[in-house]
Enzyme design. Sequence first.
Site, PDB file in Angstrom:
ATOM      1  N   GLY A 111       0.775  -1.241   0.000  1.00 24.85           N
ATOM      2  CA  GLY A 111       0.000   0.000   0.000  1.00 24.85           C
ATOM      3  C   GLY A 111       0.804   1.287   0.000  1.00 24.85           C
ATOM      4  O   GLY A 111       0.388   2.273  -0.596  1.00 24.85           O
ATOM      5  N   GLU A 166       4.322   4.856   5.480  1.00 21.69           N
ATOM      6  CA  GLU A 166       3.167   3.942   5.469  1.00 21.69           C
ATOM      7  C   GLU A 166       1.935   4.627   4.885  1.00 21.69           C
ATOM      8  O   GLU A 166       1.808   5.846   4.963  1.00 21.69           O
ATOM      9  CB  GLU A 166       2.832   3.556   6.920  1.00 21.69           C
ATOM     10  CG  GLU A 166       3.301   2.194   7.330  1.00 21.69           C
ATOM     11  CD  GLU A 166       2.482   1.053   6.734  1.00 21.69           C
ATOM     12  OE1 GLU A 166       1.814   1.238   5.711  1.00 21.69           O
ATOM     13  OE2 GLU A 166       2.551  -0.041   7.313  1.00 21.69           O
ATOM     14  N   ASP A 167       1.026   3.840   4.376  1.00 24.05           N
ATOM     15  CA  ASP A 167      -0.242   4.433   3.945  1.00 24.05           C
ATOM     16  C   ASP A 167      -1.208   4.595   5.119  1.00 24.05           C
ATOM     17  O   ASP A 167      -1.943   5.577   5.187  1.00 24.05           O
ATOM     18  CB  ASP A 167      -0.889   3.611   2.816  1.00 24.05           C
ATOM     19  CG  ASP A 167      -0.941   2.121   3.122  1.00 24.05           C
ATOM     20  OD1 ASP A 167      -0.460   1.707   4.193  1.00 24.05           O
ATOM     21  OD2 ASP A 167      -1.465   1.367   2.285  1.00 24.05           O
ATOM     22  N   ASP A 182      -3.179   1.446  11.741  1.00 25.65           N
ATOM     23  CA  ASP A 182      -4.454   0.952  12.264  1.00 25.65           C
ATOM     24  C   ASP A 182      -4.191   0.472  13.698  1.00 25.65           C
ATOM     25  O   ASP A 182      -4.154   1.272  14.632  1.00 25.65           O
ATOM     26  CB  ASP A 182      -4.906  -0.172  11.323  1.00 25.65           C
ATOM     27  CG  ASP A 182      -6.338  -0.593  11.522  1.00 25.65           C
ATOM     28  OD1 ASP A 182      -6.752  -0.743  12.671  1.00 25.65           O
ATOM     29  OD2 ASP A 182      -7.062  -0.783  10.531  1.00 25.65           O
ATOM     30  N   PHE A 208     -13.603   0.953   7.006  1.00 28.67           N
ATOM     31  CA  PHE A 208     -12.701   0.253   6.096  1.00 28.67           C
ATOM     32  C   PHE A 208     -12.514   1.088   4.845  1.00 28.67           C
ATOM     33  O   PHE A 208     -13.481   1.424   4.165  1.00 28.67           O
ATOM     34  CB  PHE A 208     -13.249  -1.132   5.737  1.00 28.67           C
ATOM     35  CG  PHE A 208     -12.234  -1.940   4.984  1.00 28.67           C
ATOM     36  CD1 PHE A 208     -11.223  -2.597   5.664  1.00 28.67           C
ATOM     37  CD2 PHE A 208     -12.262  -2.000   3.600  1.00 28.67           C
ATOM     38  CE1 PHE A 208     -10.250  -3.309   4.969  1.00 28.67           C
ATOM     39  CE2 PHE A 208     -11.295  -2.715   2.900  1.00 28.67           C
ATOM     40  CZ  PHE A 208     -10.293  -3.374   3.593  1.00 28.67           C
ATOM     41  N   ASP A 217      -6.096  -1.499  -0.365  1.00 28.08           N
ATOM     42  CA  ASP A 217      -6.871  -2.469  -1.141  1.00 28.08           C
ATOM     43  C   ASP A 217      -7.978  -3.134  -0.340  1.00 28.08           C
ATOM     44  O   ASP A 217      -7.995  -3.102   0.888  1.00 28.08           O
ATOM     45  CB  ASP A 217      -5.946  -3.574  -1.643  1.00 28.08           C
ATOM     46  CG  ASP A 217      -5.527  -4.533  -0.519  1.00 28.08           C
ATOM     47  OD1 ASP A 217      -5.060  -4.053   0.532  1.00 28.08           O
ATOM     48  OD2 ASP A 217      -5.701  -5.754  -0.685  1.00 28.08           O
ATOM     49  N   ARG A 226      -6.560  -0.334  -5.261  1.00 30.30           N
ATOM     50  CA  ARG A 226      -5.396   0.468  -4.868  1.00 30.30           C
ATOM     51  C   ARG A 226      -5.224   1.667  -5.788  1.00 30.30           C
ATOM     52  O   ARG A 226      -4.633   2.669  -5.415  1.00 30.30           O
ATOM     53  CB  ARG A 226      -4.113  -0.376  -4.943  1.00 30.30           C
ATOM     54  CG  ARG A 226      -4.031  -1.508  -3.938  1.00 30.30           C
ATOM     55  CD  ARG A 226      -2.617  -2.097  -3.967  1.00 30.30           C
ATOM     56  NE  ARG A 226      -2.570  -3.431  -3.391  1.00 30.30           N
ATOM     57  CZ  ARG A 226      -2.405  -3.706  -2.107  1.00 30.30           C
ATOM     58  NH1 ARG A 226      -2.313  -2.724  -1.240  1.00 30.30           N
ATOM     59  NH2 ARG A 226      -2.356  -4.943  -1.668  1.00 30.30           N
TER      60      ARG A 226
END
Length: 179
Positions: free
Chosen positions: A43, A98-99, A102, A151, A158, A164
Amino acid sequence: MQGDIEEILVSREVLNERIRELGKRISQDYAGKDLVLVGVLKGGFVFLADLMREITIPVDMDFISVSSYGNSTKTSGIVRLIKDIDINIAGKHVLIVEDLVDTGLTLKHLKELFNTRGPLSVKICTALDKPSRRKVEIDIDYEGIEIPDKFVIGYGLDYAGKYRNLPDVCTLSPKVYMD
Ligand code: PRP
Protein backbone atom coordinates in the site's frame (compact mmCIF):
# COMPACT_ATOMS: atom_id res chain seq x y z
CA MET A 1 -15.19 0.18 -9.85
CA GLN A 2 -16.94 3.51 -9.15
CA GLY A 3 -20.13 1.60 -8.20
CA ASP A 4 -18.24 -0.14 -5.38
CA ILE A 5 -17.47 3.16 -3.64
CA GLU A 6 -19.71 4.31 -0.80
CA GLU A 7 -18.19 7.77 -0.35
CA ILE A 8 -14.97 9.73 -0.79
CA LEU A 9 -13.50 10.12 2.68
CA VAL A 10 -10.32 12.04 1.79
CA SER A 11 -10.06 13.67 -1.61
CA ARG A 12 -6.85 13.77 -3.66
CA GLU A 13 -6.77 17.56 -3.24
CA VAL A 14 -6.78 17.29 0.56
CA LEU A 15 -4.12 14.57 0.41
CA ASN A 16 -1.90 16.61 -1.91
CA GLU A 17 -2.08 19.66 0.31
CA ARG A 18 -1.12 17.67 3.40
CA ILE A 19 1.70 15.85 1.56
CA ARG A 20 3.18 19.20 0.51
CA GLU A 21 3.28 20.26 4.18
CA LEU A 22 4.82 16.96 5.30
CA GLY A 23 7.47 17.14 2.55
CA LYS A 24 8.41 20.63 3.67
CA ARG A 25 8.72 19.61 7.33
CA ILE A 26 10.75 16.50 6.51
CA SER A 27 13.09 18.54 4.26
CA GLN A 28 13.73 20.99 7.10
CA ASP A 29 14.07 18.37 9.85
CA TYR A 30 16.53 16.17 7.93
CA ALA A 31 18.56 18.89 6.22
CA GLY A 32 22.25 17.85 6.19
CA LYS A 33 21.39 14.34 7.43
CA ASP A 34 21.68 10.98 5.71
CA LEU A 35 18.01 9.99 5.25
CA VAL A 36 16.60 6.70 3.96
CA LEU A 37 12.89 6.56 3.14
CA VAL A 38 11.50 3.05 3.54
CA GLY A 39 8.16 2.49 1.83
CA VAL A 40 5.98 -0.30 3.20
CA LEU A 41 4.56 -2.40 0.37
CA LYS A 42 2.26 -2.88 -1.03
CA GLY A 43 0.00 0.00 0.00
CA GLY A 44 2.70 2.54 0.89
CA PHE A 45 4.16 2.92 -2.60
CA VAL A 46 1.61 5.51 -3.76
CA PHE A 47 2.20 7.78 -0.78
CA LEU A 48 5.98 7.32 -0.98
CA ALA A 49 5.96 8.30 -4.67
CA ASP A 50 4.04 11.50 -3.88
CA LEU A 51 5.90 12.35 -0.67
CA MET A 52 9.42 11.95 -2.05
CA ARG A 53 8.69 14.47 -4.79
CA GLU A 54 7.78 17.04 -2.12
CA ILE A 55 11.12 16.47 -0.33
CA THR A 56 13.78 18.90 -1.45
CA ILE A 57 16.90 17.32 0.15
CA PRO A 58 18.81 14.29 -1.21
CA VAL A 59 17.34 11.02 0.07
CA ASP A 60 17.93 7.32 -0.44
CA MET A 61 14.96 4.97 -0.64
CA ASP A 62 14.02 1.33 -0.36
CA PHE A 63 10.99 -0.89 0.15
CA ILE A 64 9.99 -3.50 2.66
CA SER A 65 7.03 -5.78 2.17
CA VAL A 66 4.95 -7.10 5.03
CA SER A 67 1.44 -8.41 5.31
CA SER A 68 -0.96 -8.70 8.21
CA TYR A 69 -4.38 -8.55 6.57
CA GLY A 70 -4.37 -11.25 3.91
CA ASN A 71 -7.67 -11.03 2.06
CA SER A 72 -9.68 -9.99 5.11
CA THR A 73 -10.87 -6.56 6.29
CA LYS A 74 -9.49 -7.39 9.78
CA THR A 75 -5.83 -7.65 10.76
CA SER A 76 -4.57 -11.10 11.71
CA GLY A 77 -2.19 -9.54 14.24
CA ILE A 78 0.70 -11.51 12.78
CA VAL A 79 3.17 -9.48 10.73
CA ARG A 80 4.76 -11.55 7.99
CA LEU A 81 7.97 -10.29 6.36
CA ILE A 82 7.78 -10.86 2.61
CA LYS A 83 10.63 -8.70 1.31
CA ASP A 84 13.36 -6.99 3.33
CA ILE A 85 15.22 -3.78 2.42
CA ASP A 86 18.52 -4.07 0.55
CA ILE A 87 20.16 -0.92 1.96
CA ASN A 88 22.42 -0.99 5.01
CA ILE A 89 20.80 1.51 7.40
CA ALA A 90 23.60 1.54 10.02
CA GLY A 91 24.56 5.16 10.77
CA LYS A 92 21.62 6.54 8.79
CA HIS A 93 18.29 8.12 9.64
CA VAL A 94 15.32 5.97 8.66
CA LEU A 95 11.85 7.28 7.92
CA ILE A 96 9.24 4.53 7.49
CA VAL A 97 6.55 5.62 5.03
CA GLU A 98 3.17 3.94 5.47
CA ASP A 99 -0.24 4.43 3.94
CA LEU A 100 -2.20 3.64 7.12
CA VAL A 101 -1.65 3.05 10.83
CA ASP A 102 -4.45 0.95 12.26
CA THR A 103 -3.66 -1.31 15.25
CA GLY A 104 -0.03 -0.12 15.07
CA LEU A 105 1.27 -3.70 15.07
CA THR A 106 2.97 -3.44 11.67
CA LEU A 107 4.90 -0.30 12.56
CA LYS A 108 5.84 -1.50 16.04
CA HIS A 109 7.28 -4.62 14.43
CA LEU A 110 9.14 -2.66 11.73
CA LYS A 111 10.54 -0.12 14.17
CA GLU A 112 11.89 -2.90 16.38
CA LEU A 113 13.36 -4.69 13.37
CA PHE A 114 15.15 -1.59 12.04
CA ASN A 115 16.40 -0.60 15.48
CA THR A 116 18.43 -3.83 15.66
CA ARG A 117 20.47 -2.64 12.64
CA GLY A 118 22.25 0.39 14.12
CA PRO A 119 20.42 3.36 12.55
CA LEU A 120 20.83 6.87 13.99
CA SER A 121 17.03 7.18 14.24
CA VAL A 122 13.86 5.44 13.10
CA LYS A 123 10.78 7.61 12.64
CA ILE A 124 7.35 7.13 11.14
CA CYS A 125 5.38 8.98 8.48
CA THR A 126 1.87 7.88 7.58
CA ALA A 127 -0.65 9.21 5.08
CA LEU A 128 -3.63 8.06 7.16
CA ASP A 129 -4.12 7.35 10.83
CA LYS A 130 -6.96 5.48 12.57
CA PRO A 131 -6.10 6.17 16.24
CA SER A 132 -9.37 4.66 17.50
CA ARG A 133 -8.12 1.21 16.40
CA ARG A 134 -4.75 1.27 18.15
CA LYS A 135 -3.73 -1.90 20.04
CA VAL A 136 -0.14 -0.88 20.77
CA GLU A 137 1.26 2.53 21.61
CA ILE A 138 3.24 4.00 18.78
CA ASP A 139 4.62 7.50 18.16
CA ILE A 140 3.76 8.89 14.76
CA ASP A 141 6.26 11.57 13.89
CA TYR A 142 4.65 12.77 10.66
CA GLU A 143 0.92 12.25 10.40
CA GLY A 144 -1.10 12.93 7.28
CA ILE A 145 -4.82 12.75 7.97
CA GLU A 146 -6.74 11.21 10.83
CA ILE A 147 -9.71 9.10 9.73
CA PRO A 148 -12.58 7.35 11.55
CA ASP A 149 -12.84 3.59 12.05
CA LYS A 150 -14.13 2.72 8.58
CA PHE A 151 -12.70 0.25 6.10
CA VAL A 152 -11.00 2.37 3.46
CA ILE A 153 -9.73 1.70 -0.04
CA GLY A 154 -7.83 3.72 -2.63
CA TYR A 155 -4.59 5.69 -2.60
CA GLY A 156 -2.70 2.38 -2.30
CA LEU A 157 -5.15 0.67 0.05
CA ASP A 158 -6.87 -2.47 -1.14
CA TYR A 159 -9.73 -4.80 -0.51
CA ALA A 160 -8.78 -8.33 -1.64
CA GLY A 161 -6.02 -6.85 -3.79
CA LYS A 162 -8.24 -4.43 -5.71
CA TYR A 163 -8.99 -0.67 -5.62
CA ARG A 164 -5.40 0.47 -4.87
CA ASN A 165 -5.51 2.61 -8.01
CA LEU A 166 -8.35 4.85 -6.85
CA PRO A 167 -6.85 8.34 -6.49
CA ASP A 168 -9.02 9.31 -3.47
CA VAL A 169 -9.38 7.52 -0.13
CA CYS A 170 -12.87 6.02 -0.21
CA THR A 171 -15.12 3.78 1.86
CA LEU A 172 -16.14 0.52 0.30
CA SER A 173 -19.81 -0.18 -0.30
CA PRO A 174 -20.89 -2.99 2.10
CA LYS A 175 -22.47 -4.84 -0.84
CA VAL A 176 -18.94 -5.67 -2.07
CA TYR A 177 -17.91 -7.63 1.01
CA MET A 178 -21.38 -8.86 2.04
CA ASP A 179 -21.78 -10.80 -1.24
C1 PRP B 1 -2.04 -2.41 5.81
C2 PRP B 1 -1.41 -1.04 5.77
C3 PRP B 1 -0.38 -1.11 6.87
C4 PRP B 1 -1.01 -2.04 7.88
C5 PRP B 1 -1.55 -1.23 9.02
O1 PRP B 1 -1.24 -3.30 5.09
O2 PRP B 1 -0.80 -0.78 4.54
O3 PRP B 1 0.85 -1.66 6.42
O4 PRP B 1 -2.06 -2.73 7.20
O5 PRP B 1 -2.23 -2.03 9.94
P1 PRP B 1 -1.82 -2.19 11.46
O6 PRP B 1 -1.52 -0.82 12.02
O7 PRP B 1 -3.06 -2.79 12.07
O8 PRP B 1 -0.65 -3.13 11.54
P2 PRP B 1 -1.69 -4.76 4.62
O9 PRP B 1 -1.29 -5.76 5.65
O10 PRP B 1 -3.14 -4.72 4.23
O11 PRP B 1 -0.77 -5.03 3.37
P3 PRP B 1 -0.74 -4.30 1.93
O12 PRP B 1 -0.19 -2.90 2.11
O13 PRP B 1 0.16 -5.16 1.11
O14 PRP B 1 -2.16 -4.26 1.40
